[in-house]
Design a protein around this motif. Structure first.
Motif, short mmCIF file in Angstrom:
data_model
loop_
_atom_site.label_atom_id
_atom_site.label_comp_id
_atom_site.label_asym_id
_atom_site.label_seq_id
_atom_site.Cartn_x
_atom_site.Cartn_y
_atom_site.Cartn_z
N ILE A 24 0.70 -1.21 -0.12
CA ILE A 24 0.07 0.13 -0.29
C ILE A 24 1.18 1.18 0.29
O ILE A 24 1.81 1.34 0.99
N GLU A 25 0.86 1.95 -0.75
CA GLU A 25 1.29 3.35 -1.17
C GLU A 25 0.82 4.81 -1.23
O GLU A 25 -0.52 4.73 -2.67
N VAL A 26 1.22 5.81 -0.72
CA VAL A 26 0.53 7.23 -0.90
C VAL A 26 0.77 7.71 -2.33
O VAL A 26 1.96 7.61 -2.47
N LEU A 31 -3.84 12.38 2.54
CA LEU A 31 -5.50 12.31 3.86
C LEU A 31 -5.23 13.13 5.00
O LEU A 31 -6.34 12.32 5.63
N ASP A 32 -4.65 14.12 4.93
CA ASP A 32 -4.68 15.49 6.24
C ASP A 32 -6.36 14.83 6.22
O ASP A 32 -7.39 14.95 7.35
N PHE A 33 -7.24 14.97 5.17
CA PHE A 33 -8.91 15.97 5.01
C PHE A 33 -9.49 14.82 6.01
O PHE A 33 -10.67 14.78 6.36
N LEU A 34 -9.28 13.26 6.05
CA LEU A 34 -9.63 12.45 6.29
C LEU A 34 -10.20 12.32 8.13
O LEU A 34 -10.78 11.87 8.40
N LYS A 35 -8.81 13.15 8.76
CA LYS A 35 -9.20 13.31 10.59
C LYS A 35 -10.60 14.04 11.05
O LYS A 35 -10.68 14.65 9.71
N ASN A 100 -14.24 -1.62 7.65
CA ASN A 100 -15.36 -0.75 8.47
C ASN A 100 -14.33 -1.54 10.51
O ASN A 100 -14.44 -0.83 10.66
N GLU A 101 -14.20 -2.29 10.21
CA GLU A 101 -13.70 -3.14 11.23
C GLU A 101 -12.60 -2.80 11.66
O GLU A 101 -12.67 -2.67 12.87
N SER A 102 -11.03 -2.04 11.04
CA SER A 102 -10.18 -1.76 11.33
C SER A 102 -10.23 -0.07 12.15
O SER A 102 -10.36 0.85 12.45
N LEU A 103 -11.46 0.63 10.80
CA LEU A 103 -11.89 2.39 11.05
C LEU A 103 -12.46 2.40 12.13
O LEU A 103 -12.82 2.97 12.38
N GLN A 194 -6.19 -0.81 8.25
CA GLN A 194 -4.97 -0.81 8.88
C GLN A 194 -4.66 0.31 9.21
O GLN A 194 -3.44 0.99 9.44
N TYR A 195 -3.68 1.00 7.37
CA TYR A 195 -2.86 1.92 6.81
C TYR A 195 -3.33 3.27 7.52
O TYR A 195 -2.60 4.23 7.90
N LEU A 196 -4.74 2.91 6.94
CA LEU A 196 -5.20 4.87 7.53
C LEU A 196 -5.49 5.10 8.76
O LEU A 196 -5.02 6.18 8.74
#
Length: 201
Positions: A24-26, A31-35, A100-103, A194-196
């Motif tokens: 997994i790679e950006v 992705l800061d807007f997801l905070k 969603n299990e991770s998030l 998990q990465y997020l």
């Protein structure tokens, strides 16, 4: 003679089993807007997807339908229907369940939320269906792009690549192509979540 046959079968099994390392790679943006977000809309894009040895999915489908209908009339047409319906019935729900299990640790949930500020478009770039014929197997895997946009916009805010997400059953009883691919989406959802959580949220 029996021992020799078993050894040959085992060597064949090993030779066609690909050890896949998911990555997994950006690729662009951040992705800061997801905070502090609570909802994330999820959409899916299967256009321009390569499958197996074919650059275009339609060429793969055409060959598969022809081969199966030759063996048993109508079986190819049924396979084609399943190839498409599996997406809504199993691939997408599995991806979202494991994501969603991770998030949930960060109170963020992904799904069909029109009121979410941001949208994740999961684009399937490539699918390797794999196979399992008992004595020999090849894992399925997918190459995916998670394209994040502001809901209603087409301009990417960030693109995350998920390469070689493996798909196989834990006990090896994954003779069904749809099941193997479903597990690839499940793995991708789990790892992306998990990465997020680790890198962003």
């Amino acid at each position: 003679m029996k021992t020799k046959t078993i050894i040959i079968s085992m060597l064949l099994l090993i030779s066609v089993t690909i050890a896949l390392g998911q990555k997994i790679e950006v690729k662009s943006g951040n992705l800061d807007f997801l905070k502090n977000q609570k909802k994330l809309k999820i959409e899916y894009d299967y256009s321009n997807m390569g499958v197996g040895k074919f650059e275009k999915e339609e060429d793969y489908i055409k060959k598969k339908v022809s081969e199966l209908n030759e063996k048993e009339a109508g079986s190819g047409d049924q396979w084609k229907e399943n190839w498409v319906t599996d997406r809504k019935q199993s691939f997408e729900p599995k991806f979202e369940d494991l994501l969603n299990e991770s998030l949930k640790k960060n109170n963020l949930v992904g799904g069909n939320f029109d009121d979410a500020e941001y949208t994740l478009i999961l684009r399937t770039v490539f699918t390797e269906p794999g196979f399992n014929v008992g004595v020999a197997r090849k894992n399925a895997y997918t190459d995916l792009e998670a394209v994040f946009v502001k809901t209603g916009s087409a301009d990417p805010l960030a693109i995350v690549t998920i390469e070689k997400s493996p798909g196989r059953g834990g006990m090896g009883y994954d003779f069904d192509t749809g099941f193997r691919i479903q597990e690839s989406y499940a793995k991708a959802g789990k790892e992306l979540g998990q990465y997020l959580v680790k890198k962003v949220l």
